[in-house]
Scaffold this motif. Sequence first.
Motif, PDB file in Angstrom:
ATOM      1  N   ALA A  23      -4.470   6.873 -79.350  1.00 24.77           N
ATOM      2  CA  ALA A  23      -5.712   6.277 -78.854  1.00 24.77           C
ATOM      3  C   ALA A  23      -6.872   7.260 -78.937  1.00 24.77           C
ATOM      4  O   ALA A  23      -7.988   6.894 -79.331  1.00 24.77           O
ATOM      5  CB  ALA A  23      -5.512   5.800 -77.411  1.00 24.77           C
ATOM      6  N   LEU A  24      -6.622   8.525 -78.583  1.00 24.86           N
ATOM      7  CA  LEU A  24      -7.679   9.535 -78.616  1.00 24.86           C
ATOM      8  C   LEU A  24      -8.111   9.851 -80.044  1.00 24.86           C
ATOM      9  O   LEU A  24      -9.310   9.888 -80.353  1.00 24.86           O
ATOM     10  CB  LEU A  24      -7.208  10.810 -77.920  1.00 24.86           C
ATOM     11  N   ASP A  26      -7.840   8.064 -82.666  1.00 25.01           N
ATOM     12  CA  ASP A  26      -8.485   6.918 -83.307  1.00 25.01           C
ATOM     13  C   ASP A  26      -9.965   6.817 -82.960  1.00 25.01           C
ATOM     14  O   ASP A  26     -10.720   6.128 -83.659  1.00 25.01           O
ATOM     15  CB  ASP A  26      -7.772   5.620 -82.910  1.00 25.01           C
ATOM     16  N   THR A  27     -10.399   7.483 -81.894  1.00 26.02           N
ATOM     17  CA  THR A  27     -11.820   7.470 -81.529  1.00 26.02           C
ATOM     18  C   THR A  27     -12.603   8.569 -82.239  1.00 26.02           C
ATOM     19  O   THR A  27     -13.831   8.596 -82.153  1.00 26.02           O
ATOM     20  CB  THR A  27     -11.999   7.649 -80.002  1.00 26.02           C
ATOM     21  N   GLU A  28     -11.918   9.480 -82.930  1.00 25.80           N
ATOM     22  CA  GLU A  28     -12.580  10.602 -83.587  1.00 25.80           C
ATOM     23  C   GLU A  28     -13.150  10.175 -84.937  1.00 25.80           C
ATOM     24  O   GLU A  28     -12.443   9.611 -85.765  1.00 25.80           O
ATOM     25  CB  GLU A  28     -11.595  11.757 -83.797  1.00 25.80           C
ATOM     26  N   PRO A  29     -14.433  10.473 -85.185  1.00 23.45           N
ATOM     27  CA  PRO A  29     -14.995  10.179 -86.512  1.00 23.45           C
ATOM     28  C   PRO A  29     -14.244  10.952 -87.590  1.00 23.45           C
ATOM     29  O   PRO A  29     -13.929  12.123 -87.427  1.00 23.45           O
ATOM     30  CB  PRO A  29     -16.446  10.676 -86.391  1.00 23.45           C
ATOM     31  N   GLU A  32      -8.102   8.865 -88.892  1.00 21.45           N
ATOM     32  CA  GLU A  32      -7.484   7.538 -88.810  1.00 21.45           C
ATOM     33  C   GLU A  32      -5.988   7.685 -88.573  1.00 21.45           C
ATOM     34  O   GLU A  32      -5.284   8.304 -89.372  1.00 21.45           O
ATOM     35  CB  GLU A  32      -7.719   6.762 -90.108  1.00 21.45           C
TER      36      GLU A  32
END
Length: 228
Positions: A23-24, A26-29, A32
């Motif tokens: 989850a964490l 997946d939020t990073e630019p 993926e």
Amino acid sequence: MPPTPIRVVIADEQSLLREALCALLDTEPGVEVVGQTGCTADLLPLVTRTHPDLVVLDIGMTPAGSRESLLNRLLHGVPACHVLVLSMLDQPRLVQSLLDLGIHGYLHKSIGYSTLIDAVRTQRETRSHQTVTLPLRPALHTVGTGPSSGPELSAREVEILTHAAAALSNRQIAVRLGIAEGTVKRHLSNIFTKLDAVSRLDAVNKAASLRFIHPGDIRSTRRLRVAT
């Protein structure tokens, strides 16, 4: 055109931690998460299907007798990928053996999230060293019953120390990393505090003895003393 995202697979038998990391990340630019698993037997088929750039692997979920085979298949198979080990194990011999196999890095699970994401992002860089973050151990003459819960070096601090070991000045390190010279000085100050070091040379030698950096990265005592 922006670079393609770093494709990551998370392999950890602890479901809560694994799902939280997914989850964490997946939020990073630019990152993926393309798969996750809590079972070693499922890892290679998952990698074959998803073609990740990086596998974040809890080595503790892998039987000791099959670790080398698994890592070799991940690192040199088809498809090949980088491997970043994330583990509660604090065993220098194990860490060194995994580094010798060619893993991208070894991070102890006591690290902060920022250290993990720094290590994930550096997997695309051509590097002469590997990221290692372990709890600092007591001095050799100290008697203890377990690993120290002391401070840790972040991936950026290890990177700066490695450049310092190569006798680069603060300004040269700043240019190399694309950061301000003052930021380099701040990192070095933090490193001195964490390692209880009194100079760059002292910090480099202590970091090498603790295997945060490779002894072969150290150039010469004379050059280290004059680098500023």
